[in-house]
Design an enzyme around this catalytic site. Structure first.
Site, short mmCIF file in Angstrom:
data_model
loop_
_atom_site.label_atom_id
_atom_site.label_comp_id
_atom_site.label_asym_id
_atom_site.label_seq_id
_atom_site.Cartn_x
_atom_site.Cartn_y
_atom_site.Cartn_z
N CYS A 104 23.08 -28.51 -42.44
CA CYS A 104 22.20 -29.61 -42.04
C CYS A 104 21.17 -29.89 -43.13
CB CYS A 104 21.50 -29.27 -40.73
SG CYS A 104 20.36 -30.55 -40.16
N CYS A 200 20.11 -26.31 -33.83
CA CYS A 200 19.33 -27.49 -33.46
C CYS A 200 19.97 -28.34 -32.38
CB CYS A 200 19.04 -28.33 -34.71
SG CYS A 200 20.46 -28.59 -35.78
#
Length: 367
Positions: A104, A200
């Site tokens: 990410c 996340c």
């Protein structure tokens, strides 16, 4: 604060957490032209009880209002699904344990977000990572954060030199209690907000429940290395090497740990005792190498982390080819896990690393 050459226009990634909030407030206080961006990277479950995206966006907007900066909400969900989540599922399907936060950072926060910020006329982006950057003779070095308990250089090892040149980490020289104190001093609504945990896009939801929505499961046997059945697993992808909790194996003696996965037989191999030799590794092979400096480090002696927050382990780096390297450790390392990242350091300098593929123990069996 570590900066590029006198940046004036900075866009901060505001996540709705305390770290990015203080990052933006400090930069504004120091006289920079600051704007915020809230990245919406996940949409599939944005209405369920575990998803915090809406609350996080509200918090980010409230912080921007108090600081007195503009904020944009930018949707990178399609890119996230393509570049990060697809890889996450692929790795779990292959029996490995990926670290999507590493990807990410490389693909979303320091690629999509960076491209967006540059397109908006920004000189630099800033994030709330606990890492430092130094410029020496024109070369940008990624360093560990001063707060060793919060150091996040491990998650940033895939950043390329051009990404580091455009990034700053204002919290790198601070410790977490000081960041909390500054948040209260700035009267930010995130001052007492708890740190986010877990992956996340999963948030606080049960991991097994989440993964079952996307991948088929297949129960099988838990066996000892000698082949004795001691229990039943609910799907190999739900277990990681070194795992102790959730195995459900009764009886006397030392605790049980996951030592390997046999994908061909759909068996989870377990051993008793934290110090069982099958849990320890002297070497690993990593591929998909990525380095933070213009030239890759020479073969030789460094230290390495094979998981976040572990102590640096002295090792020898040997290149096998352009994309593959071997690390040989001075001392055996516990529960080295394929799919995770092996990150190299030279003192405080984060050099880069790669994805662990194999170790000197048969931890992922595909024969």
């Amino acid at each position: 604060m570590n900066t590029t050459a006198n940046p004036s226009n900075i866009i901060v990634g505001l996540s709705g957490g305390v770290d990015s909030s203080v990052t933006a407030a400090l930069l504004k206080q120091q006289g920079y032209q600051v704007r915020g961006v809230f990245m919406q990277n996940w949409e599939d479950d944005d209405n369920d009880e575990y998803c915090s995206i809406k609350q996080d966006s509200f918090d980010a907007i409230a912080v921007a209002d108090i600081i007195g900066i503009d904020i944009d909400i930018v949707n990178f969900a399609a890119q996230y699904k393509d570049k990060v989540f697809a890889y996450f599922l692929q790795e779990y399907s292959a029996g490995r344990t990926p670290n999507p936060d590493v990807l990410c950072n490389a693909e979303i926060k320091f690629k999509c977000f960076l491209d967006y910020a540059v397109g908006q006329g920004a000189d630099t982006i800033a994030t709330g990572h606990y890492a430092r950057k130094e410029v020496r003779n024109g070369v940008h070095y990624l360093l560990k954060g001063l707060d060793r308990n919060k150091d996040q250089s491990y998650f940033l090892y895939r950043l390329k030199p051009f990404q580091l040149e455009r990034a700053i980490f204002p919290l790198g020289g601070l410790e977490k209690p000081e960041v909390r104190r500054l948040a209260a001093e700035f009267k930010l609504p995130t001052a007492a907000k708890k740190d986010s945990t877990g992956i996340c896009f999963i948030g606080e939801r049960p991991f097994r429940e989440f993964l079952q929505k996307y991948l088929p499961t297949d129960n099988g046997k838990m066996v000892t290395p000698e082949g004795k059945t001691v229990g039943e697993h609910v799907g190999l992808m739900f277990y990681t090497l070194g795992q102790r909790k959730g195995l459900g194996i009764g009886g006397a003696g030392e605790p049980w740990f996951v030592a390997a996965k046999d994908l061909t037989k759909n068996e989870l191999i377990v051993v008793q005792g934290h110090d069982h030799p099958l849990l320890y590794t002297r070497s690993l092979v990593m591929n998909d190498l990525s380095f933070t400096l213009p030239e890759r480090p020479k073969a030789g002696r460094y230290t390495c982390k094979t998981r976040y927050r572990m102590a640096d382990a002295p090792c020898e780096l040997r290149y096998l080819d352009d994309e593959t390297a071997e690390l040989v450790f001075d001392e055996p390392q516990w529960a080295v896990t394929p799919g995770q990242s092996a990150v190299l350091y030279d003192g405080d300098i984060c050099l880069g690393g790669g994805i662990i593929q194999t170790t000197d123990k048969p931890v992922i069996i595909t024969r």
